[in-house]
Design a protein around this motif. Structure first.
Motif, PDB file in Angstrom:
ATOM      1  N   THR A 234      79.779  18.715   4.544  1.00  0.00           N
ATOM      2  CA  THR A 234      78.926  19.570   5.385  1.00  0.00           C
ATOM      3  C   THR A 234      79.556  20.946   5.611  1.00  0.00           C
ATOM      4  O   THR A 234      78.863  21.892   5.935  1.00  0.00           O
ATOM      5  CB  THR A 234      78.660  18.978   6.787  1.00  0.00           C
TER       6      THR A 234
ATOM      7  N   THR B  76      71.913  11.912   9.446  1.00  0.00           N
ATOM      8  CA  THR B  76      72.406  13.271   9.716  1.00  0.00           C
ATOM      9  C   THR B  76      72.565  13.510  11.214  1.00  0.00           C
ATOM     10  O   THR B  76      73.062  14.563  11.616  1.00  0.00           O
ATOM     11  CB  THR B  76      71.472  14.337   9.123  1.00  0.00           C
TER      12      THR B  76
ATOM     13  N   THR C 277      65.550  14.924   9.736  1.00  0.00           N
ATOM     14  CA  THR C 277      66.921  15.387   9.486  1.00  0.00           C
ATOM     15  C   THR C 277      67.340  16.313  10.636  1.00  0.00           C
ATOM     16  O   THR C 277      66.528  17.093  11.141  1.00  0.00           O
ATOM     17  CB  THR C 277      66.967  16.139   8.141  1.00  0.00           C
TER      18      THR C 277
ATOM     19  N   TYR D  86      71.916  20.266  10.300  1.00  0.00           N
ATOM     20  CA  TYR D  86      72.524  19.721   9.077  1.00  0.00           C
ATOM     21  C   TYR D  86      72.386  20.760   7.962  1.00  0.00           C
ATOM     22  O   TYR D  86      71.295  21.262   7.701  1.00  0.00           O
ATOM     23  CB  TYR D  86      71.853  18.407   8.677  1.00  0.00           C
TER      24      TYR D  86
END
Ligand code: HEC
Ligand code: HEC
Length: 235
Positions: free
Chosen positions: A97, A72, A57, A61
Motif C-alpha cells: 500500500t 481493505t 473498498t 486504500y
C-alpha cells in the motif's frame, strides 16, 4: 529468568484469558486481555464485535494496491502485521500500500489515536466500531505493539523450534492437530506460517472470533520458539 519457571505462572493466566476469549463484557479485564482484544480488532475488527462487514473498498486504500472490498478496511491491510507499513513486509508484493505504519504512535495518547480513527481519512464510525472497542484498539496501538524484528532472522522466526514443540503440542495441537492440519476448511498451519510477523501477532493475541488462546503473558522469546516450530510443520 528460566523460561519454564516463567511459564508456570503464565500458564494460569493464559488459561484464564483463554476461558474469557468469548465473553462480551468482562467485569475486570486484565491489561493483557484488553490489549489482545485491541490486537484482534487490528486484525479483523468486525469479527470480535460482530459488526456488519464493510462492503465497499476503503476510500483511503491506494489505487496502486491490489486488494478490494472488506479486507481493505482491516488495519493490518494498510499498516502491516509488523506495524511498520511501507517500511516492512508490505513494502512490496500483493499487500503493497505504501502507507506509513502505526509504530510511530506507540506511547501516544489513546484518546488522540481514537480521534484519528474517527476522522474522515479512516472513517470508522461508531456504527462500525463502537467507542468501547475503539478504546481497546487505541490502547493496543499505544501500549500493545510487539515489534517482531528482534525475533526474526532471514524472514523466519529465530526461535528454538525444539523448545517450541513442547508448547505447540501441549497448547495448540488439541485444536490444530500435531501436524497443524486438523482444522477443517482452513489451510494447514505449515502452509500459512511463512509470514513470521503475522504468526507472532496471532500467537500473542489469538484468532478473532475463535476460542484460540491469546498468549501475551508468555515470554516473547517463547512465543518466537512456538512460531519457529509451527514453521517446521508440513504444508
Ligand atoms: C485503507 C488504508 C487504511 C486502513 C485500513 C487503516 N489506515 Fe491507518 N492510516 C492510513 C493512512 C493513509 C495514514 C496516514 C495518514 C497521514 O499520513 O496523515 C494512516 C495513519 C494511521 C495512524 C497514524 C500513524 C502516525 O504515525 O502518524 C494510526 C495510529 C493508524 N493509521 C491506525 C489505524 C488503525 C488502528 C486502523 C484500523 C482500525 C487503520 N489505521 C486502518 C490508512 C489506513
Ligand atoms: C481452542 C482451539 C485453538 C487453540 C488451542 C489454538 N488455536 Fe489457532 N486457531 C484456531 C482456529 C479455530 C483458527 C481459525 C482457523 C481458520 O479459519 O483459518 C485458528 C487460527 C490460527 C492461526 C491463523 C491461521 C490463518 O490462516 O490465519 C494461527 C497461526 C494459529 N491459529 C496458531 C495457533 C498456535 C501456534 C496455537 C498454540 C499456541 C494455537 N493456534 C492454538 C483454534 C485454536
Amino acid at each position: 529468568m528460566p523460561r519454564f519457571a516463567f511459564f508456570t505462572a503464565a500458564a494460569l493466566a493464559a488459561t484464564l484469558t483463554f476461558g474469557l476469549a468469548h465473553a462480551q463484557e468482562v467485569a475486570d479485564p486484565s491489561e493483557a486481555y484488553t490489549l489482545s482484544r485491541g490486537a484482534q480488532l487490528y486484525d479483523k475488527w468486525w469479527v470480535p464485535i460482530k459488526a456488519p462487514e464493510p462492503t465497499e473498498t476503503h476510500p483511503a486504500y491506494p489505487a496502486a494496491g491490489k486488494k478490494s472490498g472488506k479486507n481493505t478496511w482491516r488495519c493490518k491491510e494498510c499498516h502491516g502485521w509488523d506495524y511498520i507499513g511501507a517500511e516492512g513486509r508490505y513494502s512490496k508484493g500483493s499487500h503493497f500500500t505504501g502507507i506509513i505504519g502505526v509504530s510511530g504512535m506507540a506511547g501516544a495518547d489513546p484518546a488522540a489515536i481514537a480521534d484519528l480513527l474517527r476522522a474522515e481519512l479512516h472513517g470508522y464510525t461508531p456504527a462500525m466500531i463502537p467507542d468501547a472497542a475503539l478504546a481497546q484498539l487505541a490502547l493496543f496501538i499505544s501500549k500493545g505493539q510487539v515489534d517482531p524484528a528482534p525475533f526474526m532472522a532471514d524472514d523466519k522466526s529465530n526461535g528454538d523450534a525444539a523448545a517450541g514443540k513442547v508448547f505447540y503440542q501441549g497448547l495448540c495441537a488439541g485444536c490444530h492437530g500435531l501436524d497443524g492440519r486438523k482444522i477443517k476448511d482452513a489451510d494447514s498451519l505449515g502452509t500459512v506460517s511463512g509470514n513470521t510477523q503475522e504468526m507472532m501477532h496471532k500467537v500473542l493475541n489469538g484468532q478473532p472470533g475463535e476460542a484460540m488462546p491469546a498468549l501475551r503473558v508468555l515470554d516473547r522469546q517463547l512465543v518466537a520458539d512456538i512460531v519457529a516450530y509451527v514453521q517446521t510443520l508440513p504444508e
